[in-house]
Design a protein around this motif. Structure first.
Motif, short mmCIF file in Angstrom:
data_model
loop_
_atom_site.label_atom_id
_atom_site.label_comp_id
_atom_site.label_asym_id
_atom_site.label_seq_id
_atom_site.Cartn_x
_atom_site.Cartn_y
_atom_site.Cartn_z
N GLU A 256 0.89 -1.26 -0.05
CA GLU A 256 0.06 -0.09 0.12
C GLU A 256 0.98 1.12 0.01
N ILE A 257 0.51 2.04 -0.81
CA ILE A 257 1.35 3.58 -0.83
C ILE A 257 0.48 4.59 0.01
N ARG A 258 1.07 5.16 1.05
CA ARG A 258 0.31 6.03 1.92
C ARG A 258 1.30 6.81 2.39
N SER A 259 0.83 8.02 3.15
CA SER A 259 1.74 8.98 3.54
C SER A 259 2.71 8.56 4.73
N SER A 260 3.77 9.08 5.04
CA SER A 260 4.39 8.53 6.30
C SER A 260 3.64 8.50 7.65
N ARG A 261 2.68 9.49 7.78
CA ARG A 261 1.78 9.64 9.25
C ARG A 261 0.82 8.48 9.13
N GLN A 262 0.31 8.26 7.74
CA GLN A 262 -0.54 7.03 7.69
C GLN A 262 -0.01 5.66 8.08
N ILE A 263 1.11 5.79 7.58
CA ILE A 263 1.95 4.42 7.79
C ILE A 263 2.21 4.21 9.20
#
Length: 306
Positions: A128-135
Motif C-alpha cells: 500500500e502507498i500511504r503518507s508517512s503519518r498514515q504508515i
C-alpha cells in the motif's frame, strides 16, 4: 471456557438457530434426549430459564434470545478463525503486508517485492502507498507488518529503525536554461517557479530550510505531497522541483535531474509494531533489502544508513 460449557453452548446455539431439538441432535450426531440434557445443564450453570417447556415444543425465553446474541458472535468468531487458519495453510510461506511512502512505493519497492516473491513461490504480499503519518498509524494498529516512511518527529507506538538516506535532486524540464549544468546551488534557483512538496509532508520542512538558509526566494506555483506528481508537473512546464533522487527516473525522457550542493537527504525509517517480535518472513525480507542496497554500483541511487 471448559469443553463441557462449549458443548452446551453449541447445543444451545444449534437449537436457537434451527428452532428444533431434532435438527440440533442430527448436527451434533447425538440423541434428542442428550441435547435436552445439555440445555438443562446450561440453564443450571447460568441460573437462567432459557426455554418455556409448558407446551409440546421448546420456546425460547427473552433471556435466551439475549444470550444467543453473544453465543452467535462467539461461534461466528470461531468460524472466522477456522477460515483464517485455512487461508494461512493455503498461503504457503506466509503473507507479508507492507506500506511505503510514495517515493519508495512508486517504483523501487514494487521491484524489490517482485524479486523477493520470485524467490519465495506461494508468498502472498500486499503493498500500500500511504503518507508517512498514515504508515505510522497503520503499524501501531497492527494493520501492516512493515512500513517505510520518512523519519517522523513524535511518532509514538512504533519501532523505528534507520533504513536509508536518499539525496535530493533538482528536477528541470528538458531544455531549461540550467539543464546543461553538472550540478546546481540554491542561488541558481532564485526567482524560479517552483513545484513544492505539500505542507503536510515533513520533507517540505527540509526543502524550505535549505533555501531559507541561503536566502533564496522561490515562486511556489503548485504544491503536491507526491514526488512523482511533482516530476510530472515539471515535465508539463509548471516549474522546477526538489525531490528525492529515485523518482525522476520515471520521467527521464521529459526531465533532467541534477544534484544540488549543499544537498538535502531524505531519511527513511523502517517501522515495526512495538511488542511484536519480527516473523521469520520479515527477517528474510529485511535481509533481502540489505543485500540489494549493498550491491556495488546499485541502481537505486541511495545510501544505506549506518
Amino acid at each position: 471456557m471448559t469443553p463441557q460449557r462449549l458443548r452446551r453452548l453449541h447445543a444451545f446455539h444449534l437449537v436457537m438457530r434451527t428452532g428444533s431439538v431434532t435438527q440440533a441432535a442430527e448436527a451434533l450426531s447425538i440423541s434428542q434426549p442428550a441435547v435436552s440434557k445439555l440445555l438443562q445443564a446450561l440453564e443450571a450453570e447460568t441460573h437462567l430459564v432459557l426455554f418455556d417447556r409448558s407446551r409440546r415444543r421448546l420456546l425460547p425465553t427473552p433471556q435466551a434470545t439475549r444470550l444467543h446474541l453473544e453465543v452467535e458472535r462467539l461461534f461466528r468468531t470461531a468460524t472466522g478463525i477456522d477460515h483464517l487458519a485455512n487461508e494461512l495453510r493455503a498461503a504457503g510461506p506466509g503473507e507479508l503486508r507492507i506500506a511505503a511512502l510514495p517515493l519508495l512505493g512508486a517504483r523501487t519497492m514494487p521491484l524489490w517485492l517482485a524479486t523477493f516473491a520470485r524467490r519465495h513461490p506461494g508468498l502472498r504480499t500486499s503493498l500500500e502507498i500511504r503518507s508517512s503519518r498514515q504508515i505510522a498509524r497503520s503499524i501501531a494498529a497492527g494493520e501492516i507488518d512493515l512500513g517505510f516512511a520518512l523519519a517522523l518527529s513524535g511518532a509514538l507506538g512504533v519501532g523505528r529503525h534507520p533504513f536509508m538516506e536518499i539525496p535530493a535532486v533538482i528536477v528541470l524540464p528538458r531544455g531549461h536554461r540550467l539543464a546543461s549544468r553538472p550540478s546546481l546551488v540554491p542561488r541558481d534557483l532564485e526567482g524560479e517557479s517552483f513545484v513544492s512538496l505539500g505542507r503536510e509532508d515533513e520533507a517540505r520542512d527540509l526543502v524550505d530550510s535549505l533555501f531559507e538558509s541561503h536566502r533564496v526566494k522561490r515562486k511556489i506555483s503548485i504544491e503536491t505531497n507526491v514526488s512523482s506528481a511533482a516530476c510530472a508537473l515539471v515535465a508539463g512546464g509548471a516549474g522546477v522541483a526538489l525531490v528525492d533522487a529515485l523518482t525522476p527516473a520515471l520521467y527521464s525522457a521529459e526531465v533532467v535531474a541534477l544534484p544540488i550542493q549543499p544537498t538535502v537527504r531524505f531519511k527513511i525509517e523502517m517501522l515495526t509494531m512495538v511488542g511484536r517480535p519480527p516473523s521469520a518472513l520479515i527477517d528474510k525480507f529485511t535481509a533481502f533489502i540489505a543485500e540489494r542496497l549493498a550491491v556495488p554500483g546499485s541502481p537505486w541511487l541511495v545510501s544505506p544508513s549506518g
